[in-house]
Design an enzyme around this catalytic site. Structure first.
Site, PDB file in Angstrom:
ATOM      1  N   ARG A   2       0.821  -1.221   0.000  1.00  0.00           N
ATOM      2  CA  ARG A   2       0.000   0.000   0.000  1.00  0.00           C
ATOM      3  C   ARG A   2       0.846   1.258   0.000  1.00  0.00           C
ATOM      4  O   ARG A   2       0.488   2.264   0.603  1.00  0.00           O
ATOM      5  CB  ARG A   2      -0.922   0.002   1.212  1.00  0.00           C
ATOM      6  CG  ARG A   2      -1.930  -1.118   1.176  1.00  0.00           C
ATOM      7  CD  ARG A   2      -2.885  -1.028   2.313  1.00  0.00           C
ATOM      8  NE  ARG A   2      -3.828  -2.139   2.285  1.00  0.00           N
ATOM      9  CZ  ARG A   2      -4.683  -2.388   3.241  1.00  0.00           C
ATOM     10  NH1 ARG A   2      -4.728  -1.623   4.309  1.00  0.00           N
ATOM     11  NH2 ARG A   2      -5.504  -3.411   3.140  1.00  0.00           N
ATOM     12  N   CYS A   3       1.956   1.218  -0.682  1.00  0.00           N
ATOM     13  CA  CYS A   3       2.901   2.329  -0.733  1.00  0.00           C
ATOM     14  C   CYS A   3       2.811   2.992  -2.106  1.00  0.00           C
ATOM     15  O   CYS A   3       2.459   2.343  -3.092  1.00  0.00           O
ATOM     16  CB  CYS A   3       4.314   1.771  -0.496  1.00  0.00           C
ATOM     17  SG  CYS A   3       5.650   2.969  -0.615  1.00  0.00           S
ATOM     18  N   GLY A   4       3.134   4.260  -2.171  1.00  0.00           N
ATOM     19  CA  GLY A   4       3.183   4.940  -3.462  1.00  0.00           C
ATOM     20  C   GLY A   4       4.213   4.329  -4.403  1.00  0.00           C
ATOM     21  O   GLY A   4       4.136   4.505  -5.617  1.00  0.00           O
TER      22      GLY A   4
END
Length: 156
Positions: free
Chosen positions: A34-36
């Site tokens: 769920r990271c950019g």
């Protein structure tokens, strides 16, 4: 001691048996769903497909230490990586990469007192187990410096 002497479990259970990678170039990357920077999974998979037959191993190491961006179970992580990015390279169980509970793998990769900056920090490990290079999280898997470092270490 090198990373090849460290015990860590595979994401799907059992030992990841890092000894089997001795003699290979290993790209170790702490990953999160769920990271950019999560779209880097696609580039990592391309790198794996391109160089695995020449001796490159990509080892994804999930960690939930940065803003809770890897909260899922092993099954959640496996499904996310497979469905969204077609990941086939090895993944380990979720571990801490910083702090008092830092996994020994990261103890071997970073110096005493050093910290991992964020998700998707990359370490290129030479076939003898020494860290050949460290790349910051924003370095894309296709970055020419990263690829050149890997190619230099792989057999011709």
């Amino acid at each position: 001691m090198t990373i090849f002497d460290v015990d860590i479990d595979a994401l799907t259970g059992g030992s990841a048996d890092l000894r089997q990678y001795r003699g290979n170039v290993v790209l170790v990357v702490n990953v999160a769903s769920r990271c950019g920077l999560t779209p880097q999974y696609a580039g990592l998979e391309k790198l794996w497909q391109k160089y695995r037959d020449r001796g490159l191993v990509i080892l994804g190491v999930p960690s939930n230490q940065f803003a809770g961006q890897e909260p899922g179970t092993a099954e959640d992580i496996q499904q996310f990586c497979s469905v969204n990015y077609g990941v086939t390279f090895p993944l380990t169980r979720k571990v801490d990469v910083n702090g008092p509970d830092r996994h020994p793998l990261y103890g071997e990769l970073v110096g005493e007192g050093e910290a991992i900056q964020w998700n998707f920090e990359k370490f290129v490990v030479a076939p003898d187990g020494t860290v050949a290079a460290r790349f910051d999280p924003g370095t894309e898997p296709e970055d020419e410096r990263l690829v050149a470092t890997i190619e230099k270490l792989l057999p011709r």
